[in-house]
Motif scaffolding. Structure first.
Motif, mmCIF file in Angstrom:
data_model
loop_
_atom_site.group_PDB
_atom_site.id
_atom_site.type_symbol
_atom_site.label_atom_id
_atom_site.label_comp_id
_atom_site.label_asym_id
_atom_site.label_seq_id
_atom_site.Cartn_x
_atom_site.Cartn_y
_atom_site.Cartn_z
ATOM 1 N N ARG A 7 47.781 -2.010 49.949
ATOM 2 C CA ARG A 7 46.750 -2.918 49.442
ATOM 3 C C ARG A 7 47.371 -4.163 48.805
ATOM 4 O O ARG A 7 46.793 -5.246 48.862
ATOM 5 N N GLY A 55 40.947 4.423 47.502
ATOM 6 C CA GLY A 55 42.379 4.655 47.458
ATOM 7 C C GLY A 55 42.879 5.653 48.466
ATOM 8 O O GLY A 55 44.082 6.002 48.442
ATOM 9 N N CYS A 94 40.821 -4.109 52.445
ATOM 10 C CA CYS A 94 42.202 -4.145 52.939
ATOM 11 C C CYS A 94 42.191 -4.046 54.452
ATOM 12 O O CYS A 94 41.672 -3.077 55.022
ATOM 13 N N ASP A 130 40.247 1.339 52.008
ATOM 14 C CA ASP A 130 39.623 0.273 51.227
ATOM 15 C C ASP A 130 39.011 -0.756 52.169
ATOM 16 O O ASP A 130 39.703 -1.315 53.032
ATOM 17 N N CYS A 159 51.426 9.540 49.009
ATOM 18 C CA CYS A 159 50.264 8.760 49.465
ATOM 19 C C CYS A 159 49.799 7.752 48.429
ATOM 20 O O CYS A 159 49.390 6.635 48.789
ATOM 21 N N SER A 160 49.847 8.090 47.150
ATOM 22 C CA SER A 160 49.354 7.153 46.132
ATOM 23 C C SER A 160 50.189 5.881 46.115
ATOM 24 O O SER A 160 49.649 4.763 46.080
ATOM 25 N N ARG A 161 51.521 6.042 46.124
ATOM 26 C CA ARG A 161 52.388 4.864 46.103
ATOM 27 C C ARG A 161 52.252 4.062 47.400
ATOM 28 O O ARG A 161 52.210 2.817 47.388
ATOM 29 N N GLY A 215 43.827 11.662 49.724
ATOM 30 C CA GLY A 215 43.095 10.961 48.676
ATOM 31 C C GLY A 215 41.622 10.826 49.010
ATOM 32 O O GLY A 215 41.120 11.377 50.004
ATOM 33 N N ALA A 233 49.614 3.886 49.458
ATOM 34 C CA ALA A 233 48.318 3.209 49.494
ATOM 35 C C ALA A 233 48.320 1.972 48.605
ATOM 36 O O ALA A 233 47.752 0.915 48.965
ATOM 37 N N GLU A 234 48.964 2.062 47.438
ATOM 38 C CA GLU A 234 49.040 0.907 46.547
ATOM 39 C C GLU A 234 49.878 -0.209 47.164
ATOM 40 O O GLU A 234 49.517 -1.397 47.068
ATOM 41 N N SER A 241 44.473 2.057 55.366
ATOM 42 C CA SER A 241 43.832 2.194 54.062
ATOM 43 C C SER A 241 42.325 2.324 54.237
ATOM 44 O O SER A 241 41.722 1.692 55.116
#
Length: 535
Positions: A327, A283, A378, A375, A319-321, A279, A323-324, A373
């Motif tokens: 956070r 994110g 985070c 972010d 990775c998207s799920r 990513g 990372a969410e 992460s």
């Protein structure tokens, strides 16, 4: 004199005629405007050259007093006496002149005082420049001597001014002579002082290369390279791997190196290291995986590399799920999801072992991972894996072991699990709970069945998971078995690393490699370490 009266004065009335109130003070002025200079010229002509010839008064002590005498034998012819050059008289001493008609020769003595000697002028003779000495400091140059000012010439005394008092040279002492202070010049014949050698800079202490009771057995540098095959050059691994990054509020450092024993024997590095970012922006998700192949097995470095590659692919696809969830702080979802991904990785390892015709326990590896992460808001750090190794945290100068606790085998309670001592439900029991047999024993001999001597497979390694919130100044350290064991067994190693990492600024790549390579006697396995510095 024709300018003073109509006729020559006699002996009886010269005083009255000279100071008669009715008589004019001086003769008529030659110029229409009467000035002081004109009156001085008239008075000088009246008194004659004797009043202007006193050179000593011109030199600084005033005009001498002349006694005025009267000679009744002088006639008016003395009126034509020439004026005396006052400037020459002042410079050349007393000048003789004819007496005026009213002056009596020898009547009164003339007091003349010698001109005082002018104070000697002090001239500072310049010294020859001293020979420059090799010393860094030089003597300051002597200050220039002051030059005595020229003597002032007093103005002439007018005839109507009272005469000054007679000057006696014995009353006044010699003029004071001021000698300026001088800095003594160095003697050129003296031997110059030897130059002071510069103080050598302190030699920095040699960096510490090992801790413990004594130096390690093996050399610190590699000795032999692993054997290679022409058809499988892609299977070679480097002696050392180094990586690093910075995202959000943390700085990442990662290093993997062969142990002293493998360097000496020419064996490949069994530890594998993978650093990957999935990513972009806030994110993005950073994965760091560390795997160690089984000891004393062929191709252990290959199984470790496969474990890192397959877990990296599984995390990248989710990775998207992930990372969410990180956070949002969903620890339950993270634990179950990562457990499932880890099981798939080990399933692939067992399938690969079957393809190679090897036992699953010969082609396996311990696996430990960190999820970070990108972010900045985070600060949740997630650890998961299977097998040996270590996870540590340096906080306030002290190390904390964050390894998740596993239950002891004796602490496990519950019914037997199918396959490990439990009876099959589809096979009827041969006797009742009271001990009565349910079948008739006809004493018929049965042929022996096949003998199964395979050992009972060991229970699978438990899954480890931990999610923690980092604080500013923390340092999180994920290690393989090769570094976790000396950290737990040799306190001096942890103390030295804590001292080196006490600064808020993380070390560079080269410095970090030197830190994790600090050797300990009795620990010669491969080392892999991943450190995260929190800002």
């Amino acid at each position: 004199m024709s300018q003073q009266g109509d006729r020559p004065a006699t002996t009886d009335d010269w005083w009255g005629r000279l100071y008669d109130e009715s008589a004019p003070d001086t003769g008529p002025a030659e110029a229409p405007d009467d000035t002081i200079d004109d009156r001085f010229d008239s008075a000088a002509d009246t008194l004659g050259a004797e009043g202007a010839a006193d050179a000593t008064t011109r030199a600084g002590y005033g005009r001498a007093v002349d006694a005025i005498g009267v000679d009744d034998e002088e006639d008016a012819a003395d009126e034509d006496d020439e004026d005396v050059d006052v400037g020459a008289a002042a410079g050349d001493g007393p000048v003789s002149r004819p007496l005026a008609w009213w002056e009596a020769r020898g009547a009164y003595p003339v007091i003349q005082t010698p001109a005082p000697e002018s104070p000697p002028t002090i001239v500072d003779t310049p010294q020859p420049p001293p020979t420059p000495a090799p010393a860094p400091a030089q003597a300051p140059a002597p200050a220039p001597s002051p030059v005595a000012p020229a003597p002032l010439t007093p103005r002439p005394r007018a005839p109507w001014e009272p005469p000054p008092a007679a000057f006696d040279p014995g009353d006044a002492g010699p003029p004071p002579v001021t000698t300026p202070a001088r800095t003594p010049a160095p003697d050129p014949r003296a031997a110059p002082e030897p130059p002071v050698p510069p103080r050598p800079a302190p030699t920095p202490a040699a960096p510490l290369t090992h801790v413990g009771d004594g130096p390690p057995t093996y050399d610190a540098e590699p000795t032999a390279l692993p054997a290679a095959e022409a058809e499988n050059l892609g299977q070679l691994v480097a002696d050392t791997v180094l990586d690093g990054a910075r995202y959000g509020t943390y700085t990442l450092r990662a290093a993997s190196m062969r142990g002293d024993s493998a360097r000496y024997r020419g064996e490949p590095r069994r530890d594998a290291l993978l650093t990957a970012r999935f990513g972009a922006g806030a994110g993005a998700l950073v994965l760091v995986a560390v795997a160690t192949g089984a000891r004393a097995t062929e191709g252990a470095h290959l199984s470790a590399a496969d474990a890192c590659r397959w877990i990296g692919g599984a995390v990248g696809r989710s990775c998207s799920r992930l990372a969410e969830d990180i956070r949002a702080g969903r620890r339950g979802d993270l634990k179950s999801g990562l457990h499932r991904l880890t099981d798939r990785t080990y399933g692939k390892l067992r399938a690969r072992a079957a393809e190679l015709g090897r036992e699953p326990e010969d082609y396996t590896a311990s696996l430990r991972c960190l999820l970070l992460s990108a972010d900045p808001e985070c600060r949740t750090r997630v650890f998961f894996g299977v097998g040996g190794g270590g996870i540590f945290r340096l906080r306030d100068g002290a190390w904390q072991d964050l390894e998740p606790l596993l239950p002891e085998p004796a602490d496990i309670r519950g019914e037997p699990v199918l396959g490990f001592g439990s009876a099959r439900s589809d096979v009827p029991a041969e006797q009742t709970p009271e001990g009565d047999r349910l079948t008739m024993d006809l004493e018929i001999t049965k042929p022996p069945g096949p003998v199964v001597e395979d050992p009972v497979p060991p229970p699978p390694e438990p899954f480890r998971f931990r999610a923690s919130v980092a604080r500013p100044g923390d340092t999180l350290l994920l290690t393989s078995v090769g570094l976790a064991e000396p950290l737990r067994g040799e306190p001096a190693l942890g103390d030295e690393l804590a001292a080196r990492w006490a600064s808020a600024e993380p070390p560079g790549l080269a410095g970090y490699l030197s830190d994790v390579g600090l050797r300990v006697k009795g620990y010669a396995d491969d080392r892999t370490a991943v450190a995260v510095w929190e800002a």
